[in-house]
Design an enzyme around this catalytic site. Structure first.
Site, PDB file in Angstrom:
ATOM      1  N   GLN A  36     -49.213 -17.798 -21.699  1.00 21.68           N
ATOM      2  CA  GLN A  36     -50.086 -17.806 -23.036  1.00 21.68           C
ATOM      3  C   GLN A  36     -49.406 -16.116 -23.164  1.00 21.68           C
ATOM      4  O   GLN A  36     -49.128 -15.335 -24.431  1.00 21.68           O
ATOM      5  CB  GLN A  36     -50.949 -17.626 -22.852  1.00 21.68           C
ATOM      6  N   ASP A  72     -49.577 -16.964 -14.191  1.00 18.06           N
ATOM      7  CA  ASP A  72     -48.906 -17.971 -15.438  1.00 18.06           C
ATOM      8  C   ASP A  72     -49.548 -17.549 -16.519  1.00 18.06           C
ATOM      9  O   ASP A  72     -50.058 -16.605 -17.359  1.00 18.06           O
ATOM     10  CB  ASP A  72     -50.768 -18.161 -15.273  1.00 18.06           C
ATOM     11  N   CYS A 131     -58.262 -27.094 -22.810  1.00 20.28           N
ATOM     12  CA  CYS A 131     -57.538 -27.770 -21.170  1.00 20.28           C
ATOM     13  C   CYS A 131     -57.947 -26.714 -20.518  1.00 20.28           C
ATOM     14  O   CYS A 131     -57.582 -25.499 -19.036  1.00 20.28           O
ATOM     15  CB  CYS A 131     -55.944 -27.258 -20.546  1.00 20.28           C
ATOM     16  N   LYS A 185     -43.954 -22.306 -26.129  1.00 14.71           N
ATOM     17  CA  LYS A 185     -44.633 -21.628 -27.204  1.00 14.71           C
ATOM     18  C   LYS A 185     -44.457 -19.948 -27.318  1.00 14.71           C
ATOM     19  O   LYS A 185     -44.446 -19.537 -27.598  1.00 14.71           O
ATOM     20  CB  LYS A 185     -46.233 -21.357 -25.882  1.00 14.71           C
ATOM     21  N   HIS A 222     -56.657 -22.073 -17.350  1.00 12.28           N
ATOM     22  CA  HIS A 222     -56.116 -23.216 -17.833  1.00 12.28           C
ATOM     23  C   HIS A 222     -56.560 -24.164 -16.944  1.00 12.28           C
ATOM     24  O   HIS A 222     -55.537 -23.987 -14.860  1.00 12.28           O
ATOM     25  CB  HIS A 222     -54.864 -23.292 -18.451  1.00 12.28           C
TER      26      HIS A 222
HETATM   27  N1  C6P Z   1     -52.194 -24.299 -23.001  1.00 16.07           N
HETATM   28  C1  C6P Z   1     -53.178 -24.648 -25.357  1.00 16.07           C
HETATM   29  O1  C6P Z   1     -53.030 -24.757 -26.426  1.00 16.07           O
HETATM   30  P1  C6P Z   1     -47.710 -26.425 -20.816  1.00 16.07           P
HETATM   31  O2  C6P Z   1     -48.615 -27.711 -20.975  1.00 16.07           O
HETATM   32  O3  C6P Z   1     -47.416 -26.832 -19.303  1.00 16.07           O
HETATM   33  O4  C6P Z   1     -46.031 -26.094 -21.574  1.00 16.07           O
HETATM   34  O5  C6P Z   1     -48.484 -24.944 -20.297  1.00 16.07           O
HETATM   35  C2  C6P Z   1     -49.675 -25.216 -19.734  1.00 16.07           C
HETATM   36  C3  C6P Z   1     -50.946 -23.617 -19.906  1.00 16.07           C
HETATM   37  C4  C6P Z   1     -50.845 -23.245 -18.866  1.00 16.07           C
HETATM   38  N2  C6P Z   1     -51.366 -22.361 -18.777  1.00 16.07           N
HETATM   39  C5  C6P Z   1     -52.337 -21.673 -19.708  1.00 16.07           C
HETATM   40  C6  C6P Z   1     -52.539 -20.546 -20.380  1.00 16.07           C
HETATM   41  C7  C6P Z   1     -51.648 -22.687 -21.283  1.00 16.07           C
HETATM   42  O6  C6P Z   1     -52.283 -21.713 -22.010  1.00 16.07           O
HETATM   43  C8  C6P Z   1     -51.012 -23.689 -21.475  1.00 16.07           C
HETATM   44  C9  C6P Z   1     -51.077 -24.500 -21.998  1.00 16.07           C
HETATM   45  C10 C6P Z   1     -51.945 -24.698 -24.561  1.00 16.07           C
HETATM   46  O7  C6P Z   1     -54.161 -23.513 -24.510  1.00 16.07           O
HETATM   47  C11 C6P Z   1     -51.792 -26.478 -24.069  1.00 16.07           C
HETATM   48  S1  C6P Z   1     -53.507 -27.236 -23.119  1.00 16.07           S
END
Ligand code: C6P
Length: 415
Positions: free
Chosen positions: A211, A208, A373, A234, A131
């Protein structure tokens, strides 16, 4: 509360009653079908009520006052940290730094650990399925500090190519950063194996978990990783808070990320002494009620059992892939169901993913369309965008049927 390790089946009907929003219609007579939990999950009453109760009865700033409310709020805030630490298997809650989200947690590592440890001639190894949150912070630091970034490639079925990964490790990267579950492909990476290989090559390992932590047992001790970044929103918790787990010795050595109140032991006009962990990394008033919600969310998931949640999502993705592959023109990306979480990104012939999402929305079905993203990954796949359906503990097989019917309706519109 300990995370149950036994497999249990979920009572999805009962779970759905905990989520008030799932009762709503998006237009008159059109029931919401929420298939966008990878972007952000919905919230159960247990979380909503914990936060409103906190605002109604205990709210105050934390770590500052000596009055009753300040002490109660501080105890509730720190108890939430304890439960989040336990949820991911951290030895001590001092190793859990509250951040705004997973993104900020990764930026913290890139800025603080990166600035102290990376320079000209060094290498950071990421993967092609990251991401933007695990790419851009490293690119920003690389342009400042002069280190290089490489990306471990994928196999044809969009899993990490472990042979290529091993070959890149021979170049001795100082840090290896990878997602545990891709937000586009759903690929679940073999974290323990990748971490062991990286450690053998002398690298620090950042995972990371944005997910993965919401959907499966993630135990930092079992995985033997150095950093884990994740977000509350999430995993049934509120937006505005996330966490960084860090190996204690690394966190102790790292310089503060941001300066201000809370993160200091002492300040003079010409110098400061940083506070102990985790305050050293928590400048300013933290997201207090959000931490209460974060704690309530991990309690909620722990009570249901992460193995049962994973099992339910496994069944959902198997069914979804089977049915999606039968829709003429649909192509699903990512590996077979056994290597995937509950995420299905697909294209439908040459219909633009935004059009697919818009027509599904008219039927109450919420999916995400775009690059999610992960633009470099889409570029690698030769696609500008995909449509993505993602599943969580409250989704039902009937909702997959609705998605499939919706896709047939899209086909008719664009026939
Ligand atoms: N992906 C999606 O719709 P944040 O925004 O900081 O809570 O998470 C960022 C992030 C980092 N790593 C992974 C693998 C992610 O999937 C995400 C967030 C969302 O896929 C919003 S872009």
């Amino acid at each position: 509360m300990a995370v149950p390790q036994t497999l249990d089946t979920l009572d999805v009907g009962a779970i759905r009653k905990d989520f008030p929003i799932l009762k709503r219609e998006t237009q008159e007579g059109v029931q919401l079908v929420y298939l966008d939990s990878a972007a952000s999950s919905q919230k159960p009453e247990q979380v909503i009520h914990a936060m409103s109760r906190f605002y109604e009865t205990e709210y105050s700033n934390v770590h500052r006052g000596i009055h009753t409310l300040a002490e109660e709020a501080t105890a509730a805030f720190e108890s939430a940290r304890d439960r989040v630490a336990e949820f991911v298997g951290a030895e001590s809650s001092r190793q859990i730094v509250f951040t705004r989200n997973a993104t900020e947690a990764i930026n913290l590592v890139a800025n603080s650990w990166g600035r102290a440890n990376l320079g000209e001639g060094d290498l950071v190894l990421l993967t092609q399925m990251e991401h933007h949150s695990n790419i851009v912070p490293w690119q920003m630091m690389a342009s400042e500090l002069g280190f290089k970034i490489e990306y471990a490639p994928m196999t044809d079925d969009q899993r990490i190519d472990l042979a290529e990964y091993g070959a890149l490790l021979e170049r001795q990267p100082k840090l290896v950063g990878f997602t545990q579950m891709s937000n586009v492909l759903g690929t679940i990476n073999p974290v323990a194996e990748m971490a062991e290989m990286a450690h053998a090559a002398g690298a620090v390992v950042l995972v990371d978990g944005a997910q993965s932590v919401p959907h499966m047992v993630v135990n930092v001790a079992d995985l033997d990783i150095d950093f884990l970044a994740f977000s509350a929103h999430k995993l049934c918790g509120p937006s505005g808070i996330g966490a960084l787990y860090g190996r204690r010795e690394l966190l102790e050595e790292m310089p503060p990320f941001m300066g201000g109140g809370e993160m200091i032991k002492r300040v003079q006009f010409d110098a400061f002494v940083a506070a102990e962990l985790p305050s050293k990394f928590e400048a300013g008033t933290p997201p207090i009620a959000q931490a209460i919600g974060f704690g309530a969310a991990v309690d909620y998931l722990s009570k249901l059992g992460m193995p049962a949640i994973r099992q339910h999502e496994q069944e959902m993705i198997e069914r979804a892939l089977e049915q999606l592959e039968e829709v003429p023109g649909v192509r699903v990306y990512g590996p077979a169901a056994e290597h995937k979480g509950g995420v299905a990104a697909f294209t439908l012939a040459d219909t633009h993913p935004h059009d697919v999402a818009q027509i599904l929305d008219r039927r109450g079905i919420a999916v995400r369309a775009g690059h999610h993203c992960a633009m470099p990954l889409h570029e690698k796949l030769g696609l500008p965008a995909t449509t993505r359906a993602s599943f969580y503990l409250y989704n039902t097989p009937e909702e997959i049927d609705s998605l499939i019917e919706g896709l047939y309706a899209v086909r008719e519109v664009f026939a």
